[in-house]
Design an enzyme around this catalytic site. Structure first.
Site: not given
Ligand code: FAD
Length: 467
Positions: A33, A38-41, A440
């Site tokens: 990495e 965790g990157g972009t998200c 409901h």
């Protein structure tokens, strides 16, 4: 040269779980990495934006408190430093969790640095050379920086810098009226900024049906967001108050003065600095790695997962890529990307939950269609919550009886759409959902009612509706 059973490039949404499965199967794995785990998200996408959307929603509801019989003394004030800190903490917790987890996996060697292919099965990370018979590319993407005239003369923001703002811009111009741009536009409007969306197309979120685009535009316009469509020849220039944005729209002022400009005109894959040529991995004209239906590239032993393969642009599609590759490699499965039904949400408030085809796409496919639509003003739960903007729509193939797609623009739409996602994945007739007994009061409970109102549209409208 260090040898591994597998190399994973990128710790986004597919790489880490894949490293987990491969090591659990007894492989020695190197995971590389270059920036944030965790990157972009986790760092600049889903997580910080949805945390910010939640703060913006709280502000919006506080301003509307009187509608609910609640008095909030004085005007609502935004403490942007705390808003920012909250989002940063959510991201940091997730990022640290992923990194810590990866570091603790037996058989996983975590390397920090830029990975670059030197040949089809060797990868360099700084001064280390690694080799493996299997290489998995999960490098994600980044914001496109358009070559607008004047772009080099002004400061601009992207999603990456937007999520680190700890102040409210006076006037934010959002260039690009699609998913990323709209989320930022609405949240910053709710934080108190003046916001103008500049969109070169004739409508915002043009991938959606025109009625969906129009309804979202009405919602955003109702909150005081200016929307400038048909913006041709967008150009930027310095201005004493910030940035001058030139737009030759068909109507309105040809120049907008902004304190800040966000560029949200699309994404591009992080494949330009990966040395793919040395590996012989083929890309398309936009740099996306070409893959087959099992996510294999043209080079044996190399797969591409997540945003960089152009087969999805979401966290759940990247994660599903991991599931497909892992199942095929480790479980002897035959999973394919083409088995995936497209689904996503736009996190404006109210959100848009989407699955499958739009009505426009369904009509273009030449099928006989049944369509039903219902405004949220006729959804009890929405009325009770005082949030009745939007509508829901379902499209069914009149011959196969299968639901082709749906849009739920309304409170809880991002959750309620899952009833339809599930029934589409189950591949059963729409009548199964119509005859189900929902809870409901929920937004989902109106989906059977919506389906009960299906009508044939288009040329085949004179035929009877099959039950
Ligand atoms: C503002 C915004 C909001 C979003 N909101 C949502 C949402 O609500 N829901 C949703 O589903 N999706 C959302 N997305 C999209 C989502 O973030 C991406 O689809 C997802 O992160 C893609 O995951 P990935 O694993 O393909 O890549 P990424 O998460 O981008 O991870 C790629 C990783 O690879 C690393 N890397 C790149 N090149 C190299 C290299 N050469 N060497 C080593 N490491 C490298 C990067 O540093 C990065 O950590 C959003 C995106 C944006 C921009």
């Amino acid at each position: 040269m260090r040898s591994f059973d597998a190399i994973v490039i990128g710790a986004g949404q597919a790489g880490p779980p894949l490293a987990g499965r491969l090591t659990a199967a007894g492989m020695q794995v190197a995971l590389i990495e270059r920036k944030l785990f965790g990157g972009t998200c986790v760092n600049t996408g889903c997580m910080p934006t949805k945390t910010l959307v939640a703060s913006a929603y709280a502000a919006h509801l506080a301003r509307r408190a009187r509608d609910f019989g609640v008095d909030v003394p004085g005007p609502v004030r935004i403490d942007m430093q705390r808003v920012h800190a909250r989002a940063a903490t959510v991201s940091a917790n997730a990022r640290e969790g992923i990194e810590h987890w990866l570091q603790g996996i037996q058989g996983c060697t975590v390397l920090r640095g830029q990975a670059r292919f030197e040949s089809s099965h060797t990868v360099r990370v700084d001064d280390q050379l690694l080799t493996a018979p299997r290489i998995f590319i999960n490098v994600g993407g980044r914001a496109v920086i358009p070559d607008f005239p004047g772009i080099d003369t002004v400061a601009w923001l992207t999603n990456t810098t937007m999520v680190s703002l700890d102040f409210v811009p006076e006037h934010l111009v959002v260039v690009g009226g699609s998913y990323v741009g709209l989320e930022f536009a609405q949240m910053y409007r709710r934080f108190g900024a003046r916001v103008t969306i500049v969109e070169k197309g004739e409508r915002i979120v043009a991938r959606e049906d025109a009625d969906v685009s129009a309804s979202i535009a009405e919602i955003l316009g109702g909150e005081g967001i200016a929307i400038r469509t048909n913006a041709e020849c967008i150009r930027l220039a310095r201005h004493p108050d910030g940035v001058e944005v030139g737009v030759n729209c068909s109507e309105g002022d040809p120049v907008i003065t902004a304190s800040h400009v966000l560029l949200a005109v699309g994404r591009r894959p992080n494949t330009d600095d990966l040395g793919l040529e040395a590996a012989g991995v083929a890309t398309d004209s936009r740099g996306y790695i070409k893959v087959d239906d099992s996510l294999a590239t043209n080079v044996e032993g190399i797969w591409a997962l997540g945003d960089c393969n152009g087969r999805g642009a979401f966290t759940h599609t990247a994660y599903n890529d991991f599931e497909i590759v892992a199942a095929n490699l480790l479980d002897g499965a035959q999973r394919r990307v083409s088995q995936r039904i497209a689904a996503y949400a736009l996190y404006t408030d109210p959100p848009l939950g989407r699955v499958g085809m739009t009505q426009t796409q369904a009509q273009a496919s030449g099928r006989r269609l049944l369509v039903s639509q219902r405004p949220m003003t006729r959804v009890g739960r929405a009325i009770e919550k005082g949030e009745t903007q939007g509508f829901m729509k379902a499209i069914v193939d009149a011959d196969t009886q299968r639901i082709l797609g749906a849009s739920i623009l309304g409170v809880g739409g991002d959750e309620a759409i899952h009833g339809i996602i599930d029934i589409m994945n189950a591949d059963v007739p729409w009548t199964v959902l119509r005859d189900a007994v929902p809870i409901h009061p929920t937004v989902s409970e109106l989906i059977p009612t919506l389906l009960g109102d299906l009508q044939l549209v288009g040329d085949s409208a004179e035929s009877a509706i099959p039950q």
